[in-house]
Write a protein that holds these residues in place. Sequence first.
Motif, PDB file in Angstrom:
ATOM      1  N   LEU A   1      17.449  11.729  58.548  1.00 47.07           N
ATOM      2  CA  LEU A   1      18.822  11.613  58.077  1.00 47.07           C
ATOM      3  C   LEU A   1      18.830  11.585  56.566  1.00 47.07           C
ATOM      4  O   LEU A   1      17.775  11.473  55.933  1.00 47.07           O
ATOM      5  CB  LEU A   1      19.501  10.373  58.646  1.00 47.07           C
ATOM      6  CG  LEU A   1      18.751   9.063  58.540  1.00 47.07           C
ATOM      7  CD1 LEU A   1      19.564   8.054  57.786  1.00 47.07           C
ATOM      8  CD2 LEU A   1      18.471   8.573  59.936  1.00 47.07           C
ATOM      9  N   ALA A   2      20.016  11.704  55.999  1.00 41.06           N
ATOM     10  CA  ALA A   2      20.147  11.679  54.543  1.00 41.06           C
ATOM     11  C   ALA A   2      21.533  11.203  54.160  1.00 41.06           C
ATOM     12  O   ALA A   2      22.509  11.481  54.856  1.00 41.06           O
ATOM     13  CB  ALA A   2      19.893  13.065  53.963  1.00 41.06           C
ATOM     14  N   ALA A   3      21.583  10.497  53.041  1.00 40.39           N
ATOM     15  CA  ALA A   3      22.859  10.218  52.397  1.00 40.39           C
ATOM     16  C   ALA A   3      23.165  11.486  51.609  1.00 40.39           C
ATOM     17  O   ALA A   3      22.411  11.867  50.717  1.00 40.39           O
ATOM     18  CB  ALA A   3      22.742   9.002  51.482  1.00 40.39           C
ATOM     19  N   SER A   4      24.224  12.168  51.982  1.00 36.40           N
ATOM     20  CA  SER A   4      24.528  13.481  51.422  1.00 36.40           C
ATOM     21  C   SER A   4      25.086  13.372  50.008  1.00 36.40           C
ATOM     22  O   SER A   4      25.865  12.474  49.701  1.00 36.40           O
ATOM     23  CB  SER A   4      25.534  14.195  52.325  1.00 36.40           C
ATOM     24  OG  SER A   4      25.950  15.404  51.752  1.00 36.40           O
ATOM     25  N   GLY A   5      24.709  14.316  49.175  1.00 33.92           N
ATOM     26  CA  GLY A   5      25.245  14.385  47.821  1.00 33.92           C
ATOM     27  C   GLY A   5      26.720  14.737  47.804  1.00 33.92           C
ATOM     28  O   GLY A   5      27.415  14.488  46.825  1.00 33.92           O
ATOM     29  N   PHE A  53      15.732  10.507  54.282  1.00 32.32           N
ATOM     30  CA  PHE A  53      14.832   9.531  54.867  1.00 32.32           C
ATOM     31  C   PHE A  53      13.973  10.270  55.878  1.00 32.32           C
ATOM     32  O   PHE A  53      14.496  10.869  56.821  1.00 32.32           O
ATOM     33  CB  PHE A  53      15.625   8.398  55.528  1.00 32.32           C
ATOM     34  CG  PHE A  53      16.402   7.582  54.540  1.00 32.32           C
ATOM     35  CD1 PHE A  53      15.854   6.433  53.993  1.00 32.32           C
ATOM     36  CD2 PHE A  53      17.661   7.977  54.129  1.00 32.32           C
ATOM     37  CE1 PHE A  53      16.557   5.692  53.055  1.00 32.32           C
ATOM     38  CE2 PHE A  53      18.378   7.245  53.197  1.00 32.32           C
ATOM     39  CZ  PHE A  53      17.816   6.101  52.656  1.00 32.32           C
ATOM     40  N   LEU A  54      12.657  10.246  55.646  1.00 29.52           N
ATOM     41  CA  LEU A  54      11.721  10.961  56.492  1.00 29.52           C
ATOM     42  C   LEU A  54      10.828   9.980  57.235  1.00 29.52           C
ATOM     43  O   LEU A  54      10.454   8.936  56.694  1.00 29.52           O
ATOM     44  CB  LEU A  54      10.838  11.884  55.642  1.00 29.52           C
ATOM     45  CG  LEU A  54      11.543  13.012  54.905  1.00 29.52           C
ATOM     46  CD1 LEU A  54      12.041  12.543  53.558  1.00 29.52           C
ATOM     47  CD2 LEU A  54      10.606  14.176  54.716  1.00 29.52           C
ATOM     48  N   LEU A  55      10.484  10.335  58.457  1.00 34.82           N
ATOM     49  CA  LEU A  55       9.551   9.552  59.266  1.00 34.82           C
ATOM     50  C   LEU A  55       8.398  10.469  59.641  1.00 34.82           C
ATOM     51  O   LEU A  55       8.623  11.520  60.255  1.00 34.82           O
ATOM     52  CB  LEU A  55      10.235   9.006  60.514  1.00 34.82           C
ATOM     53  CG  LEU A  55      11.394   8.044  60.251  1.00 34.82           C
ATOM     54  CD1 LEU A  55      12.145   7.755  61.534  1.00 34.82           C
ATOM     55  CD2 LEU A  55      10.880   6.764  59.632  1.00 34.82           C
ATOM     56  N   ASP A  56       7.205  10.090  59.255  1.00 38.92           N
ATOM     57  CA  ASP A  56       6.024  10.912  59.493  1.00 38.92           C
ATOM     58  C   ASP A  56       6.237  12.347  59.024  1.00 38.92           C
ATOM     59  O   ASP A  56       5.808  13.296  59.663  1.00 38.92           O
ATOM     60  CB  ASP A  56       5.611  10.884  60.969  1.00 38.92           C
ATOM     61  CG  ASP A  56       5.127   9.502  61.396  1.00 38.92           C
ATOM     62  OD1 ASP A  56       4.461   8.834  60.571  1.00 38.92           O
ATOM     63  OD2 ASP A  56       5.410   9.096  62.533  1.00 38.92           O
ATOM     64  N   GLY A  57       6.948  12.505  57.909  1.00 35.02           N
ATOM     65  CA  GLY A  57       7.161  13.814  57.310  1.00 35.02           C
ATOM     66  C   GLY A  57       8.356  14.582  57.822  1.00 35.02           C
ATOM     67  O   GLY A  57       8.692  15.638  57.292  1.00 35.02           O
ATOM     68  N   PRO A 103       7.646   2.543  60.748  1.00 36.80           N
ATOM     69  CA  PRO A 103       6.390   3.117  60.251  1.00 36.80           C
ATOM     70  C   PRO A 103       6.565   4.570  59.813  1.00 36.80           C
ATOM     71  O   PRO A 103       7.358   5.311  60.391  1.00 36.80           O
ATOM     72  CB  PRO A 103       5.445   3.026  61.452  1.00 36.80           C
ATOM     73  CG  PRO A 103       6.305   2.837  62.638  1.00 36.80           C
ATOM     74  CD  PRO A 103       7.603   2.253  62.173  1.00 36.80           C
ATOM     75  N   GLY A 104       5.826   4.946  58.780  1.00 35.33           N
ATOM     76  CA  GLY A 104       5.831   6.324  58.297  1.00 35.33           C
ATOM     77  C   GLY A 104       7.075   6.706  57.520  1.00 35.33           C
ATOM     78  O   GLY A 104       7.353   7.894  57.334  1.00 35.33           O
ATOM     79  N   LEU A 105       7.829   5.726  57.031  1.00 34.04           N
ATOM     80  CA  LEU A 105       9.075   5.990  56.320  1.00 34.04           C
ATOM     81  C   LEU A 105       8.808   6.381  54.867  1.00 34.04           C
ATOM     82  O   LEU A 105       8.054   5.714  54.165  1.00 34.04           O
ATOM     83  CB  LEU A 105       9.978   4.753  56.350  1.00 34.04           C
ATOM     84  CG  LEU A 105      11.281   4.843  55.555  1.00 34.04           C
ATOM     85  CD1 LEU A 105      12.214   5.884  56.160  1.00 34.04           C
ATOM     86  CD2 LEU A 105      11.953   3.475  55.498  1.00 34.04           C
ATOM     87  N   THR A 106       9.427   7.468  54.441  1.00 34.99           N
ATOM     88  CA  THR A 106       9.439   7.858  53.037  1.00 34.99           C
ATOM     89  C   THR A 106      10.852   8.305  52.678  1.00 34.99           C
ATOM     90  O   THR A 106      11.648   8.642  53.559  1.00 34.99           O
ATOM     91  CB  THR A 106       8.447   9.012  52.720  1.00 34.99           C
ATOM     92  OG1 THR A 106       8.753  10.123  53.552  1.00 34.99           O
ATOM     93  CG2 THR A 106       7.017   8.582  52.935  1.00 34.99           C
ATOM     94  N   GLU A 107      11.149   8.288  51.391  1.00 32.84           N
ATOM     95  CA  GLU A 107      12.435   8.745  50.887  1.00 32.84           C
ATOM     96  C   GLU A 107      12.185   9.891  49.921  1.00 32.84           C
ATOM     97  O   GLU A 107      11.179   9.890  49.199  1.00 32.84           O
ATOM     98  CB  GLU A 107      13.165   7.623  50.159  1.00 32.84           C
ATOM     99  CG  GLU A 107      13.523   6.461  51.035  1.00 32.84           C
ATOM    100  CD  GLU A 107      14.213   5.334  50.270  1.00 32.84           C
ATOM    101  OE1 GLU A 107      14.674   5.557  49.119  1.00 32.84           O
ATOM    102  OE2 GLU A 107      14.302   4.227  50.822  1.00 32.84           O
ATOM    103  N   LYS A 108      13.098  10.854  49.904  1.00 25.40           N
ATOM    104  CA  LYS A 108      12.928  12.007  49.030  1.00 25.40           C
ATOM    105  C   LYS A 108      14.299  12.542  48.633  1.00 25.40           C
ATOM    106  O   LYS A 108      15.177  12.699  49.481  1.00 25.40           O
ATOM    107  CB  LYS A 108      12.141  13.091  49.768  1.00 25.40           C
ATOM    108  CG  LYS A 108      11.788  14.281  48.932  1.00 25.40           C
ATOM    109  CD  LYS A 108      10.901  15.230  49.723  1.00 25.40           C
ATOM    110  CE  LYS A 108      10.478  16.399  48.861  1.00 25.40           C
ATOM    111  NZ  LYS A 108       9.614  17.325  49.604  1.00 25.40           N
ATOM    112  N   ARG A 109      14.465  12.814  47.348  1.00 23.77           N
ATOM    113  CA  ARG A 109      15.705  13.422  46.886  1.00 23.77           C
ATOM    114  C   ARG A 109      15.715  14.884  47.323  1.00 23.77           C
ATOM    115  O   ARG A 109      14.778  15.624  47.050  1.00 23.77           O
ATOM    116  CB  ARG A 109      15.824  13.333  45.374  1.00 23.77           C
ATOM    117  CG  ARG A 109      16.024  11.918  44.899  1.00 23.77           C
ATOM    118  CD  ARG A 109      16.201  11.858  43.389  1.00 23.77           C
ATOM    119  NE  ARG A 109      16.128  10.515  42.911  1.00 23.77           N
ATOM    120  CZ  ARG A 109      17.173   9.683  42.834  1.00 23.77           C
ATOM    121  NH1 ARG A 109      18.353  10.092  43.204  1.00 23.77           N
ATOM    122  NH2 ARG A 109      17.022   8.463  42.388  1.00 23.77           N
TER     123      ARG A 109
END
Length: 114
Positions: A40-44, A32-36, A19-25
């Motif tokens: 974690l992130a897949a690093s560039g 990967f954000l949970l409730d804002g 719940p509360g999952l969003t993705e942002k570049r």
Amino acid sequence: MGYDEGLVARIRSLLTGEPGLTEKRMFGGLAFLLDGHMALAASGSGGLMVRVPPDRVPELLTRPGASPMVMRGRELAGWLRVTGEPDVDDLDGPDLAGWVAEGVAFVHTLPPKK
């Protein structure tokens, strides 16, 4: 170098139903954000960025592939960079699931952002 799409797909599959999952570049990668809160992130620049409790960093640094997360020459408190071993597929299998679980568990201790 862009982030690893295969890694992103594996992370998404592990976060299905969260719940509360969003993705942002962010930072050349995909966060990967949970409730804002960024968990974690897949690093560039390759590998994975994982948010962890700052007091657990010394313990978690003993795991294979883990190192302090450094941005612009500064170590980020409560963040680790995780890369795969040269002879192993990058962050495949149960290691990735464990790291994703670490990031998710920590952000679940934080209050939701508004």
